[in-house]
Motif scaffolding. Sequence first.
Motif, short mmCIF file in Angstrom:
data_model
loop_
_atom_site.label_atom_id
_atom_site.label_comp_id
_atom_site.label_asym_id
_atom_site.label_seq_id
_atom_site.Cartn_x
_atom_site.Cartn_y
_atom_site.Cartn_z
N ASP A 1 0.80 -1.22 0.00
CA ASP A 1 0.00 0.00 0.00
C ASP A 1 0.84 1.28 0.00
O ASP A 1 0.34 2.35 0.33
CB ASP A 1 -0.96 0.02 1.19
CG ASP A 1 -0.24 0.10 2.54
OD1 ASP A 1 1.01 -0.04 2.57
OD2 ASP A 1 -0.92 0.31 3.56
N GLN A 2 2.11 1.18 -0.37
CA GLN A 2 2.97 2.36 -0.46
C GLN A 2 3.80 2.26 -1.74
O GLN A 2 4.06 1.18 -2.25
CB GLN A 2 3.92 2.44 0.74
CG GLN A 2 3.26 2.46 2.10
CD GLN A 2 2.67 3.81 2.46
OE1 GLN A 2 3.04 4.83 1.87
NE2 GLN A 2 1.75 3.82 3.42
N MET A 3 4.25 3.42 -2.24
CA MET A 3 5.17 3.43 -3.37
C MET A 3 6.03 4.68 -3.32
O MET A 3 5.65 5.69 -2.69
CB MET A 3 4.44 3.37 -4.71
CG MET A 3 3.68 4.64 -5.08
SD MET A 3 2.89 4.57 -6.72
CE MET A 3 4.29 4.70 -7.82
N LEU A 4 7.17 4.61 -3.95
CA LEU A 4 8.00 5.79 -4.14
C LEU A 4 7.77 6.28 -5.56
O LEU A 4 8.14 5.61 -6.54
CB LEU A 4 9.48 5.47 -3.92
CG LEU A 4 9.85 4.92 -2.54
CD1 LEU A 4 11.37 4.90 -2.38
CD2 LEU A 4 9.22 5.71 -1.42
N THR A 5 7.13 7.44 -5.67
CA THR A 5 6.68 7.91 -6.98
C THR A 5 7.83 8.33 -7.89
O THR A 5 7.63 8.47 -9.10
CB THR A 5 5.72 9.10 -6.81
OG1 THR A 5 6.39 10.17 -6.12
CG2 THR A 5 4.47 8.68 -6.03
N CYS A 6 9.02 8.49 -7.35
CA CYS A 6 10.13 8.92 -8.20
C CYS A 6 10.62 7.82 -9.13
O CYS A 6 11.24 8.12 -10.16
CB CYS A 6 11.27 9.46 -7.35
SG CYS A 6 12.10 8.23 -6.32
N VAL A 7 10.36 6.55 -8.78
CA VAL A 7 10.85 5.46 -9.63
C VAL A 7 9.80 4.39 -9.93
O VAL A 7 9.84 3.77 -10.99
CB VAL A 7 12.08 4.77 -8.99
CG1 VAL A 7 13.30 5.68 -8.99
CG2 VAL A 7 11.77 4.27 -7.58
N SER A 8 8.86 4.15 -9.01
CA SER A 8 7.92 3.04 -9.18
C SER A 8 6.76 3.42 -10.08
O SER A 8 6.42 4.60 -10.24
CB SER A 8 7.42 2.57 -7.82
OG SER A 8 8.50 2.05 -7.05
N ARG A 9 6.11 2.39 -10.67
CA ARG A 9 5.10 2.61 -11.69
C ARG A 9 3.94 1.64 -11.48
O ARG A 9 3.97 0.79 -10.58
CB ARG A 9 5.70 2.39 -13.09
CG ARG A 9 7.01 3.08 -13.33
CD ARG A 9 7.57 2.82 -14.70
NE ARG A 9 6.69 3.31 -15.75
CZ ARG A 9 6.61 4.58 -16.10
NH1 ARG A 9 7.35 5.49 -15.50
NH2 ARG A 9 5.80 4.95 -17.07
N ALA A 10 2.95 1.74 -12.35
CA ALA A 10 1.83 0.81 -12.33
C ALA A 10 2.19 -0.48 -13.06
O ALA A 10 2.85 -0.44 -14.09
CB ALA A 10 0.59 1.43 -12.98
N VAL A 11 1.75 -1.61 -12.50
CA VAL A 11 1.87 -2.87 -13.23
C VAL A 11 0.88 -2.91 -14.36
O VAL A 11 1.17 -3.37 -15.48
CB VAL A 11 1.65 -4.06 -12.26
CG1 VAL A 11 1.54 -5.37 -13.05
CG2 VAL A 11 2.79 -4.14 -11.25
N GLY A 12 -0.33 -2.45 -14.09
CA GLY A 12 -1.39 -2.46 -15.10
C GLY A 12 -1.59 -1.08 -15.72
O GLY A 12 -0.63 -0.35 -16.00
#
Length: 329
Positions: free
Chosen positions: A311-322
């Motif tokens: 339920d968390q992500m780092l928006t600078c590198v992570s993305r959507a799987v779908g």
Amino acid sequence: MDTYRRVFVESWTAPLLSRPNPLRRSGFDMDLLVERIEREAQDVVSLTLRAPAGDRLPQWSPGSHLDLILPSGRQRQYSLCGDPGDRTGYRIAVRRIAAGGGGSIEVHERVRAGDHVRVRGPRNAFSLVDAPSYLFIAAGIGITPILPMVTAAGARGRLVYLGRTRASMPFLNELPADAEIRPDDEYGVPDVAALMARAEPGAAVYVCGPPPVLAAAQECMFTLNPTGSLHAERFSAAPVVGGRDFDLTLARTGKTLRVGADETALAAIRRELPDAVYSCQQGFCGTCKTRVLSGAVDHRDRLLPDSQRHDQMLTCVSRAVGDSLVLDL
């Protein structure tokens, strides 16, 4: 070559190119006094920070950095470039980047001697490994983490310092006598492969500077010195690799953004929310950590534990799987 911000560390160790795994330490939260600000080179100033009561500061090792929290709330990371044996103060250096994210401009234009600033650290994700010999290649403001390393390495180390001009290169008066100084206006564009070839077999090679220098070092290192190791520090976010378009919905505003295949979620968010906080842009510091309300995440960071990845992500590198994500923004 100096228009790059400090962000994250990538290390390659021969003969296997392993995924970077920087060491993160929480360090300390401290309110420090800006004792003095000095001009070190064109568009470069150093800040000496001390504890207001004169207390000894936490110890640090070459390669360490501080998180500096600026009056605006911006958080930026700067290498410690003083003497690790001096526990009375920390020194950092900041190059003014006119086209950057505003952090360096704020340091140059708003921070003054006598101000108090909040810092976190020290942390070290660019540590000096033990090796029989060292080759250090620093470009521009990349001298900042390298300078204490050169001192620590002593006779085992050799420094090559690159830059646009001597006037743009800080700390020239603090280099060892045998350091090789190669400004572009005197020597031309550096041949990184030729410089890398000077490393002795088994040497640890440390490179700090803009992406072209790092890419050239990575490309030739293991052909030239298969028994050595390469340790490199970036000053700009790496390009997005293997990305695809997706929709990003900001739940608090109801706004849906389109994230391009070659841009980060953070970049899309900042088009809508210019004050969105960030720092390293490489999935290391955690400043941009955001709660995920819906959708599966392609985690590309080196920070979040498994317990937070649902339920968390780092928006600078992570993305959507779908095709979409919904964030608590």
